[in-house]
Design an enzyme around this catalytic site. Structure first.
Site, PDB file in Angstrom:
ATOM      1  N   GLY A 233       1.169  -1.046  -0.119  1.00 26.36           N
ATOM      2  CA  GLY A 233       0.036  -0.157  -0.048  1.00 26.36           C
ATOM      3  C   GLY A 233       1.000   1.417  -0.042  1.00 26.36           C
ATOM      4  O   GLY A 233       0.238   2.422  -0.390  1.00 26.36           O
TER       5      GLY A 233
ATOM      6  N   GLU B   4      -4.663  -1.481  -6.076  1.00 22.48           N
ATOM      7  CA  GLU B   4      -3.770  -2.477  -5.477  1.00 22.48           C
ATOM      8  C   GLU B   4      -4.647  -3.322  -4.820  1.00 22.48           C
ATOM      9  O   GLU B   4      -5.858  -3.586  -4.414  1.00 22.48           O
ATOM     10  CB  GLU B   4      -3.256  -1.670  -3.539  1.00 22.48           C
ATOM     11  CG  GLU B   4      -2.773  -2.591  -2.827  1.00 22.48           C
ATOM     12  CD  GLU B   4      -2.400  -2.353  -1.140  1.00 22.48           C
ATOM     13  OE1 GLU B   4      -2.911  -0.775  -1.397  1.00 22.48           O
ATOM     14  OE2 GLU B   4      -2.091  -3.091  -0.552  1.00 22.48           O
TER      15      GLU B   4
ATOM     16  N   THR C  57      11.896 -14.638  -5.357  1.00 20.95           N
ATOM     17  CA  THR C  57      10.780 -13.166  -5.614  1.00 20.95           C
ATOM     18  C   THR C  57      11.011 -14.283  -7.303  1.00 20.95           C
ATOM     19  O   THR C  57       9.713 -14.198  -8.138  1.00 20.95           O
ATOM     20  CB  THR C  57      12.077 -12.102  -5.962  1.00 20.95           C
ATOM     21  OG1 THR C  57      11.857 -11.604  -5.250  1.00 20.95           O
ATOM     22  CG2 THR C  57      11.926 -11.402  -7.818  1.00 20.95           C
TER      23      THR C  57
ATOM     24  N   LYS D  31      20.078 -10.032 -11.567  1.00 18.80           N
ATOM     25  CA  LYS D  31      19.713 -11.223 -12.344  1.00 18.80           C
ATOM     26  C   LYS D  31      18.523 -11.548 -11.969  1.00 18.80           C
ATOM     27  O   LYS D  31      17.231 -12.551 -13.325  1.00 18.80           O
ATOM     28  CB  LYS D  31      20.506 -12.343 -10.474  1.00 18.80           C
ATOM     29  CG  LYS D  31      19.961 -13.493 -10.468  1.00 18.80           C
ATOM     30  CD  LYS D  31      20.678 -14.114  -8.842  1.00 18.80           C
ATOM     31  CE  LYS D  31      21.165 -15.621  -8.632  1.00 18.80           C
ATOM     32  NZ  LYS D  31      20.956 -15.355  -7.548  1.00 18.80           N
TER      33      LYS D  31
ATOM     34  N   CYS E 125     -13.753  10.475  19.294  1.00 17.25           N
ATOM     35  CA  CYS E 125     -14.922   9.403  19.314  1.00 17.25           C
ATOM     36  C   CYS E 125     -15.151   9.233  21.541  1.00 17.25           C
ATOM     37  O   CYS E 125     -15.789   9.688  21.561  1.00 17.25           O
ATOM     38  CB  CYS E 125     -14.958   8.501  18.096  1.00 17.25           C
ATOM     39  SG  CYS E 125     -17.030   8.110  18.258  1.00 17.25           S
TER      40      CYS E 125
ATOM     41  N   ARG F 161     -22.554   5.544  17.073  1.00 16.07           N
ATOM     42  CA  ARG F 161     -23.903   5.638  17.282  1.00 16.07           C
ATOM     43  C   ARG F 161     -24.616   5.909  18.656  1.00 16.07           C
ATOM     44  O   ARG F 161     -25.432   6.495  18.947  1.00 16.07           O
ATOM     45  CB  ARG F 161     -24.255   3.488  17.718  1.00 16.07           C
ATOM     46  CG  ARG F 161     -23.747   2.675  16.438  1.00 16.07           C
ATOM     47  CD  ARG F 161     -24.799   1.326  16.944  1.00 16.07           C
ATOM     48  NE  ARG F 161     -24.167   0.485  16.224  1.00 16.07           N
ATOM     49  CZ  ARG F 161     -24.348   0.019  14.667  1.00 16.07           C
ATOM     50  NH1 ARG F 161     -25.270   1.020  14.027  1.00 16.07           N
ATOM     51  NH2 ARG F 161     -23.560  -0.646  14.200  1.00 16.07           N
TER      52      ARG F 161
ATOM     53  N   HIS G 151     -13.695  11.932  13.706  1.00 20.98           N
ATOM     54  CA  HIS G 151     -12.478  11.689  14.330  1.00 20.98           C
ATOM     55  C   HIS G 151     -11.851  12.068  13.006  1.00 20.98           C
ATOM     56  O   HIS G 151     -11.217  12.065  12.058  1.00 20.98           O
ATOM     57  CB  HIS G 151     -12.793   9.863  12.830  1.00 20.98           C
ATOM     58  CG  HIS G 151     -13.017   8.967  14.695  1.00 20.98           C
ATOM     59  ND1 HIS G 151     -12.436   8.213  15.134  1.00 20.98           N
ATOM     60  CD2 HIS G 151     -14.755   8.472  14.345  1.00 20.98           C
ATOM     61  CE1 HIS G 151     -12.668   7.343  15.970  1.00 20.98           C
ATOM     62  NE2 HIS G 151     -14.182   7.388  15.422  1.00 20.98           N
TER      63      HIS G 151
ATOM     64  N   GLU H  12      -8.736  12.087  12.741  1.00 20.38           N
ATOM     65  CA  GLU H  12      -7.433  11.973  12.779  1.00 20.38           C
ATOM     66  C   GLU H  12      -7.353  11.172  10.972  1.00 20.38           C
ATOM     67  O   GLU H  12      -6.509  11.244  10.127  1.00 20.38           O
ATOM     68  CB  GLU H  12      -7.267  10.412  13.212  1.00 20.38           C
ATOM     69  CG  GLU H  12      -7.869   9.486  13.266  1.00 20.38           C
ATOM     70  CD  GLU H  12      -8.978   9.515  14.464  1.00 20.38           C
ATOM     71  OE1 GLU H  12      -9.235  10.784  14.766  1.00 20.38           O
ATOM     72  OE2 GLU H  12      -9.777   8.642  14.288  1.00 20.38           O
TER      73      GLU H  12
HETATM   74  N1  GLN Z   1     -18.699   2.737  21.091  1.00 17.00           N
HETATM   75  C1  GLN Z   1     -18.935   4.252  20.338  1.00 17.00           C
HETATM   76  C2  GLN Z   1     -20.218   4.746  19.711  1.00 17.00           C
HETATM   77  O1  GLN Z   1     -20.447   3.821  18.853  1.00 17.00           O
HETATM   78  C3  GLN Z   1     -17.373   4.949  20.547  1.00 17.00           C
HETATM   79  C4  GLN Z   1     -17.853   4.756  18.778  1.00 17.00           C
HETATM   80  C5  GLN Z   1     -16.145   5.430  18.404  1.00 17.00           C
HETATM   81  O2  GLN Z   1     -15.166   5.245  19.270  1.00 17.00           O
HETATM   82  N2  GLN Z   1     -15.422   5.305  16.972  1.00 17.00           N
HETATM   83  O3  GLN Z   1     -20.904   5.368  19.989  1.00 17.00           O
END
Ligand code: GLN
Length: 563
Positions: A18, A140, A191, A223, A381, A462, A507, A509
Site C-alpha cells: 500500500g 492495489e 521473488t 539476476k 469519539c 452510534r 475522527h 485523524e
Molecule cells: N462505541 C462508541 C459509539 O458507538 C464510540 C465509537 C467510536 O469510538 N468510533 O458511539
C-alpha cells in the site's frame, strides 16, 4: 483515457504494498498527473466495518461514509485527495452485487459463474474510477499472489489489459528479498517463485519492487531482471526506510516513475517536482524534541488499529519540531493504585475510538489523571464519551455515570444511543458515518484551533452526549464547544482552565496530511510540547479549580498552545 497501474504483492503479506502504491501515486502527482487510487480486497466481508481491529487494523472512514481498508488512509495522505467508498471493493461486496442482480433476474436464466460474472463485476469496479478528470488509476490488489481468494482478481486485471489496450496498463509486482543471517546472503528465489506464479495467471510484471532490509546490489537486480524477464531498469529496490514519507524519494532515485511514465506514455514532458516533498522529509528528520504521548486503548497490541491516529500525531510533530514517541497503554492496566506510576512522564494522552466495555474504566481513570495533573488530553469519539463520563462522576457528582453502551442500567446515562440508531439491527454500514458539519462556539479552544466556527469532520459512532444531561454540565468549566447545526448533537467538548482537555465525537485523524496536520492534533502536540518543556510549572489552574468553580486562573500554557 485514463491509464491503469495494478499493484500486486508476492512472497509474504505486510510488505508495504500500500505504501509502495501510494508513493508511486505521489511521484505521478508531482509530475502533474491527476491520480486516484483503489484497493481490491479478496476477503468475503462486504467491508471492514464489522471486522475486529485486532484482525484487520483500523477501519478508515471516507467523507461519504465508506468503512474501508486502512490503505485508503495511506492513499489519501500520500496523494492528498479525498477518496470515496468506491475506492475499496471486497470479494464480499462484489458477490453481493452479482447475487442481488441474479435475484432480480438480470442474468436472464444464465448460469452465474466466477468467470465471467464475478470478473466482469471486478472490472466494472476498476473502470468506474477512470472518470474524465483522472489521468491514472492505481489499483492495489490485496493479499498475496498464490492465495486462493486472489484468483478472480488476477484474472480480472489480466483481462482488463486486453479490454483497454496493452499501452494503457502497467503491472507492478512487489516482493521480498530476505536476508539469511547465517549465510550473509540476500535471496532472490522467493521473488522468482512469486513472479512464476503471477505469470502462470497470464500476468507478466512490467516492473518489480524489491523490498529488503538493506540495499540490494546491482548484480542481484540484474539476476532478477534476467530470471523474471523484466528490464534491468524496471527492477527497483525499496530497502526499509527511516520514515514512510521517505519512500517516494527512494523510488524516484531508483527511477520507478520514469519506467512507469515511459511505458504508459504519460507525464514525459515533466520531471517529478519533489521540492515540497523533500522539504517535508527534511522536517521529519529535523523533528527531534522527544514528546511522549500515551495512547490508552484496547487494541494497543496491534498499532495498525490506530494507524491514522499515530500518523496524525506524527504530522503534528513534523510541524512543531517534535519527535513523537508513542507509549502504548493497555486500557485495562490503567486502574488501581499504580495509575500515577503507569502514566507518569507522559507529555500528553490520547483516548482513541473504540467499541464495547472492555478497558473503558481504565480510560476513565486516564482521563481523570490528565484532568487533575493538567496533562494535555485528546479524546476521539469514544474518547469524548469517556471524558464526559469522567467529569460527570468526579466533578458533577453523578455517581456511576456511564454510557448506556457499557451499563444499560446506569442512573446517569450521560452518553446514550442516538435517536436515529434506535431500532437499527444490522451491524454493517449502519452507524452515523462520514462527514458532518459542526458549529463551533466562537472564542473556544476548538474554534481557535480550526481558525473557523464551521468545520466538517468524519464520524463513525452510534452513541452521543445525552442531551437530557446537557444543562448539568453547564458549570462554567466544562464546555460543549461544538455542536451539530440543528444543535442536537454535541460534537466537541473542552475544559476551561486546563491547558488542553478536549474531546471530539468525530475522527479528525482521517483528514490529517503530512503537510497539514489536523488542527486538533496540531494544538494537542503543541500543548504536549509545552508540557515537555516544563512551562506548566505552577502556572496552570489546578484540577480542583477546573471542577470547583474557582475564579478562572490565568493560563499561559493554554495561551501558548493556542498560538
Ligand atoms: N462505541 C462508541 C459509539 O458507538 C464510540 C465509537 C467510536 O469510538 N468510533 O458511539
Amino acid at each position: 483515457m485514463a491509464k491503469h497501474i495494478f499493484v500486486t504483492g508476492g512472497v509474504v503479506s505486510g510488505l508495504g504494498k500500500g505504501l509502495t502504491a501510494s508513493s508511486l501515486g505521489t511521484l505521478l502527482r508531482t509530475r502533474g498527473l491527476r491520480v486516484t487510487m483503489q484497493k481490491l480486497d479478496p476477503y468475503i466481508n462486504v467491508d471492514p466495518g464489522t471486522m475486529n481491529p485486532f484482525e484487520h487494523g483500523e477501519v478508515f472512514v471516507t467523507n461519504d461514509g465508506g468503512e474501508t481498508d486502512l490503505d485508503l488512509g495511506h492513499y489519501e495522505r500520500f496523494i492528498d485527495v479525498e477518496l470515496t467508498r468506491e475506492s475499496n471493493a471486497t470479494s464480499g461486496s462484489i458477490y453481493l452485487s452479482v447475487l442481488s442482480a441474479e435475484r432480480r433476474g438480470e442474468y436472464l436464466g444464465k448460469t452465474v459463474q466466477v468467470i465471467p460474472h464475478i470478473t466482469d463485476e471486478i472490472k466494472r469496479r476498476i473502470a468506474r474510477l477512470a472518470t474524465e478528470d483522472v489521468d491514472v488509476v492505481i489499483t492495489e490488489v490485496g493479499g498475496t499472489v498464490g492465495d486462493i481468494e486472489i484468483l478472480p482478481f488476477l484474472e480480472a486485471i489480466r483481462q482488463f489489459r486486453l479490454d483497454v489496450g496493452r499501452d494503457n496498463v502497467f503491472y507492478l509486482h512487489v516482493t521480498l528479498v530476505p536476508f539469511i543471517g547465517p549465510s550473509h546472503e540476500l535471496k532472490t528465489k522467493p521473488t522468482q517463485h512469486s513472479v512464476t506464479e503471477l505469470r502462470s495467471r497470464g500476468i507478466q510484471p512490467d516492473a518489480i519492487v524489491l523490498r529488503s532490509e538493506s540495499p540490494v546490489t546491482d548484480e542481484l537486480k540484474r539476476k532478477i531482471s534476467d530470471l523474471c524477464d523484466v528490464g534491468p531498469r524496471s527492477v527497483v529496490n525499496a530497502p526499509d526506510a527511516r520514515s514512510l514519507y521517505e519512500i517516494p524519494l527512494v523510488l524516484h532515485d531508483e527511477g520507478l516513475d520514469d519506467v512507469v511514465c515511459s511505458h504508459l506514455g504519460i507525464g514525459l514532458d515533466r520531471v517529478a517536482e519533489l521540492g515540497t516533498w523533500r522539504a517535508l522529509v527534511g522536517r521529519v528528520e529535523a523533528a527531534d524534541v522527544p514528546v511522549r504521548i500515551g495512547i490508552v486503548g484496547k487494541y494497543v497490541s496491534l498499532p495498525d488499529a490506530y494507524l491514522s491516529v499515530v500518523e496524525s500525531l506524527n504530522h503534528a510533530g513534523f510541524a512543531a519540531g517534535a519527535r513523537i514517541e508513542v507509549e502504548w497503554i493497555q486500557a485495562e492496566e490503567v486502574e488501581g493504585l499504580l495509575v500515577g506510576a503507569r502514566l507518569a512522564g507522559l507529555d500528553g494522552v490520547v483516548i482513541p475510538g473504540g467499541f464495547g466495555p472492555r478497558g473503558v474504566e481504565g480510560m476513565v481513570t486516564a482521563a481523570r489523571w490528565t484532568r487533575e495533573q493538567q496533562v494535555p488530553c485528546l479524546g476521539l469519539c469514544l474518547g469524548l464519551q469517556v471524558m464526559t463520563i469522567e467529569y460527570a462522576r468526579a466533578v458533577l457528582g453523578m455517581e456511576g455515570a456511564n454510557s448506556s453502551e457499557f451499563d444499560p442500567s446506569t442512573s446517569y446515562p450521560v452518553i446514550d444511543l442516538m435517536e436515529a440508531q434506535r431500532g437499527v439491527t444490522d451491524k454493517g454500514g449502519t452507524m452515523r458515518l462520514g462527514a458532518y458539519v459542526a458549529q463551533l462556539q466562537s472564542g473556544s479552544q476548538v474554534a481557535e484551533a480550526y481558525g473557523s466556527t464551521v468545520v466538517s469532520e468524519r464520524h463513525r459512532h452510534r452513541f452521543e452526549f445525552n442531551p437530557r444531561f446537557r444543562s448539568r454540565f453547564d458549570d462554567g468549566w466544562f464546555t460543549c464547544s461544538g455542536q451539530s447545526p440543528d444543535e442536537r448533537l454535541v460534537e466537541f467538548i473542552e475544559l476551561r482552565g486546563h491547558p488542553f482537555w478536549l474531546g471530539t465525537q468525530a475522527h479528525p485523524e482521517f483528514k490529517s496530511r503530512p503537510e497539514r496536520p489536523a488542527p486538533l492534533f496540531r494544538e494537542f502536540v503543541r500543548a504536549a510540547l509545552a508540557q515537555r518543556c516544563g512551562s506548566t510549572d505552577g502556572e496552570a489552574a489546578s484540577g480542583e479549580a477546573a471542577g470547583g468553580g474557582a475564579a478562572e486562573a490565568a493560563d499561559p500554557v493554554a495561551e501558548l498552545a493556542r498560538r
